[in-house]
Design an enzyme around this catalytic site. Sequence first.
Site, PDB file in Angstrom:
ATOM      1  N   HIS A   1     -63.326  81.585 -50.121  1.00 46.13           N
ATOM      2  CA  HIS A   1     -62.602  80.314 -50.009  1.00 46.13           C
ATOM      3  C   HIS A   1     -61.899  80.161 -48.650  1.00 46.13           C
ATOM      4  CE1 HIS A   1     -60.004  76.936 -50.774  1.00 46.13           C
ATOM      5  NE2 HIS A   1     -58.939  77.697 -50.698  1.00 46.13           N
TER       6      HIS A   1
ATOM      7  N   HIS B   1     -54.379  80.948 -45.296  1.00 41.68           N
ATOM      8  CA  HIS B   1     -53.538  79.929 -45.929  1.00 41.68           C
ATOM      9  C   HIS B   1     -53.065  80.255 -47.341  1.00 41.68           C
ATOM     10  CE1 HIS B   1     -57.323  78.401 -47.716  1.00 41.68           C
ATOM     11  NE2 HIS B   1     -56.539  77.873 -48.634  1.00 41.68           N
TER      12      HIS B   1
ATOM     13  N   GLU C   1     -49.005  82.550 -50.798  1.00 45.70           N
ATOM     14  CA  GLU C   1     -48.975  81.945 -52.121  1.00 45.70           C
ATOM     15  C   GLU C   1     -49.577  82.874 -53.189  1.00 45.70           C
ATOM     16  OE1 GLU C   1     -47.869  78.946 -52.989  1.00 45.70           O
ATOM     17  OE2 GLU C   1     -48.962  78.324 -54.788  1.00 45.70           O
ATOM     18  N   ASP C   2     -50.676  83.516 -52.878  1.00 43.71           N
ATOM     19  CA  ASP C   2     -51.439  84.218 -53.910  1.00 43.71           C
ATOM     20  C   ASP C   2     -51.484  85.742 -53.795  1.00 43.71           C
ATOM     21  OD1 ASP C   2     -52.021  81.807 -55.050  1.00 43.71           O
ATOM     22  OD2 ASP C   2     -53.951  81.571 -54.041  1.00 43.71           O
TER      23      ASP C   2
ATOM     24  N   ASP D   1     -58.933  72.628 -47.078  1.00 45.95           N
ATOM     25  CA  ASP D   1     -58.744  73.411 -48.295  1.00 45.95           C
ATOM     26  C   ASP D   1     -59.202  72.591 -49.507  1.00 45.95           C
ATOM     27  OD1 ASP D   1     -57.650  75.368 -50.083  1.00 45.95           O
ATOM     28  OD2 ASP D   1     -55.816  74.172 -50.248  1.00 45.95           O
TER      29      ASP D   1
ATOM     30  N   ASP E   1     -77.142  45.501 -50.577  1.00 42.74           N
ATOM     31  CA  ASP E   1     -76.837  46.211 -49.344  1.00 42.74           C
ATOM     32  C   ASP E   1     -76.339  47.630 -49.622  1.00 42.74           C
ATOM     33  OD1 ASP E   1     -74.771  44.971 -50.573  1.00 42.74           O
ATOM     34  OD2 ASP E   1     -73.826  44.232 -48.755  1.00 42.74           O
TER      35      ASP E   1
HETATM   36 MN    MN Z   1     -56.760  77.329 -50.721  1.00 42.02          MN
END
Ligand code: MN
Length: 729
Positions: free
Chosen positions: A48, A72, A76-77, A139, A259
């Site tokens: 990712h 990134h 957070e993770d 992201d 169109d």
């Molecule tokens: Mn992410």
Amino acid sequence: MIRITDILDKAGEYLSPADLEMIQKAYVFSATVHKGQVRLSGEPYLTHPMEVAGILSDMNLDVATIVTGLLHDTVEDTLTTLDQIEKAFGKDVSFLVDGLTKISQIEFGDREEEQAENFRKMILAMSSDIRILLIKLADRIHNMRTLEFQKPEKQQFIARETLELYAPLANRLGINWMKVELEDLSFRYLYSEEYHELSKRVVKGKKRREKYTEEVKNIIRKEMLNYGLKCKVDGRAKHFYSIFTKMEEQRIDFDEIYDLTAFRIILSSNNDKKCYEVLSVVHSLWKPVPGRFKDYIGMPKANNYQSLHTTVIGPYGERVEIQIRTRAMHEWAEKGIAAHWKYKEGELSQEGEEEQIKRVRDLLEVQQELKDPREFMKNLRLTLFPDEVYVFTPQGDVKSFPKGATPIDFAYSIHSDVGNQCIGAKINRSIVPLKYKLQNGDTVDIITQSGHHPSKDWLKNVVTSRAIARIKNWIKTEERKRSITLGRDILEREFKKYNLKFKQIIKSDEIKKVCEIYSINTIDDLLAVIGYGKISAKHIVHRFLPEEERKLIDVVPEKVEKKARRPSSAGVSITGIDDVMVRFAKCCDPLPGDSIVGYISRGRGITVHTANCPMTQEVDSERLIDVRWDTREKQIYPVHIRVLCSDKKGLLAEVSSVISSKNINIRHAEIDTTPEKSAILDFEIEVNDLKHFNELVSELKKLKSVLSVERMRGLFFKPIKKRIHEKSV
Ligand code: MN
């Protein structure tokens, strides 16, 4: 699956070897901390951040952006801290990672649609550097591409957030390819039936359409060649979501949409004028559909998109949509802000710096003037909405405040009672002092206690006008209450000294008469001015004593300021505002009966002008407000008048006597003669209103020797001598 060499290859086209080393290092770091984590797709988590970094290098973004793409999700993770990031990759990267981490904590969730714009603004405000937003969008693109692995509820949730928040943000930044991809992917999950139906039909007619597209492209190419216009012709299927919204908006069926393909003529030159040449060639080739031409070159869209759009009746009588633009316009339309964010070892693209900054600034609604644009470009820091901060209510709604706002401002924005009784606040569930400055994304919960009151100190800690007004109002009311109590005490004591019965007197008609003498409306007002010390209690008591006793008391001569009565201020009412200082403009001498307008002057109340006064044309129209005459009380108003007469003895006396016969006072008069031997009489007079004035004018006109009567605008009323002098120069 993307490999690190792919990213390095792409970045290597425009970044230095040192930059590539940094990217390599970030890759190793990310691989280490994300080790063992797996995505729902079964792939290692690392894919990712790598895909995100890949998108960012495709966009030719700078090294810090690509590195942040790789990192990134680490804070957070994983157990990684911002400090570690800063130590390994520097301040710039840790700043970006921090921004991304903060945004990821905001959840749009099941919010009402009306809240979407506030959320978009909040995200913009939190993207204190434009690169944060670009990384967030990359992201989101990858998360949307892999949404199939999520649970259905999660798919709906993320797709809705994407459609309402991120696709519009991509559009605002002018990055068309992101907008289109985000919209189509969201569409697929939110309206899956419609999506599949549409894609089936599009696929069905694909062969036929491709043949048709080639045909139209060839006709255009040939015609452009005839006219020596160098260009590229594109014919692309419109994206699904735009077809879908068109069907919805125009309530038409798929079969009625002819169109599906949009044609695009991209000029090789960057000469805007050539676009109009191309347009006229197209229009001579096929008949234009009336009302469908749009000139986004002359009038660019809010996100700076430029193009000419037209619809014509094509070779088979069908509608054909054609866009015409230069290469530079095309670059902007596709890549938006990122097109101007290319770095080659820190250098910017060829376009003039000023032009670039202007675009960025317009685009992102940066309100604050940049002091030094160069500095701004160097830092690549772009503060969006620098003057605003966006916070959540406990219910999850977003409210915006000026920067520097505190929980007190927040409390007053809910209700004045909440403000007045506010004793503290919880921000993100922990207690903060009242002077805490609200930060973007804070959830604010106000703690109140009934019976609690604001204090003067609060004024130092609020920035919203609402809070300031409410606090001041409370203080004023409190002070008045105190003054009344104090005034009552003082007066009662004073009355007692002379054996007068305070309780009776205070209810008597006599005391009301005393109020009238001082131009005071109520007994409370009287007590308040005594409390403030503006009138001494002695003076009041004095008025209730018999003649003989009065002499015995030594009363200093009254120096009471009568309640300030501005004769010039009465006579006008302002809707919604009372207790405001009103003055009449000297430039136009408004009279009751004239249509008037108020001008809010800085710190000097409201100035009333006649509606046609030239001064009002020159001022900021936002400061003009509606005012109305309120002539319940008769007043006199000054006005200037000029009477032109044939020169004759006793003229002034004749004119003056007419004026006084109308009960009009003359404040000032000037007299002079013109070279043609006529007399000019200028007066400043006092009249009741326009009607009164007009009566005088018609009366004056009856005089044989009067040639003309004119109302003068005060400001332009100059001594005659001077005026004549000016003329002769
Ligand atoms: Mn992410």
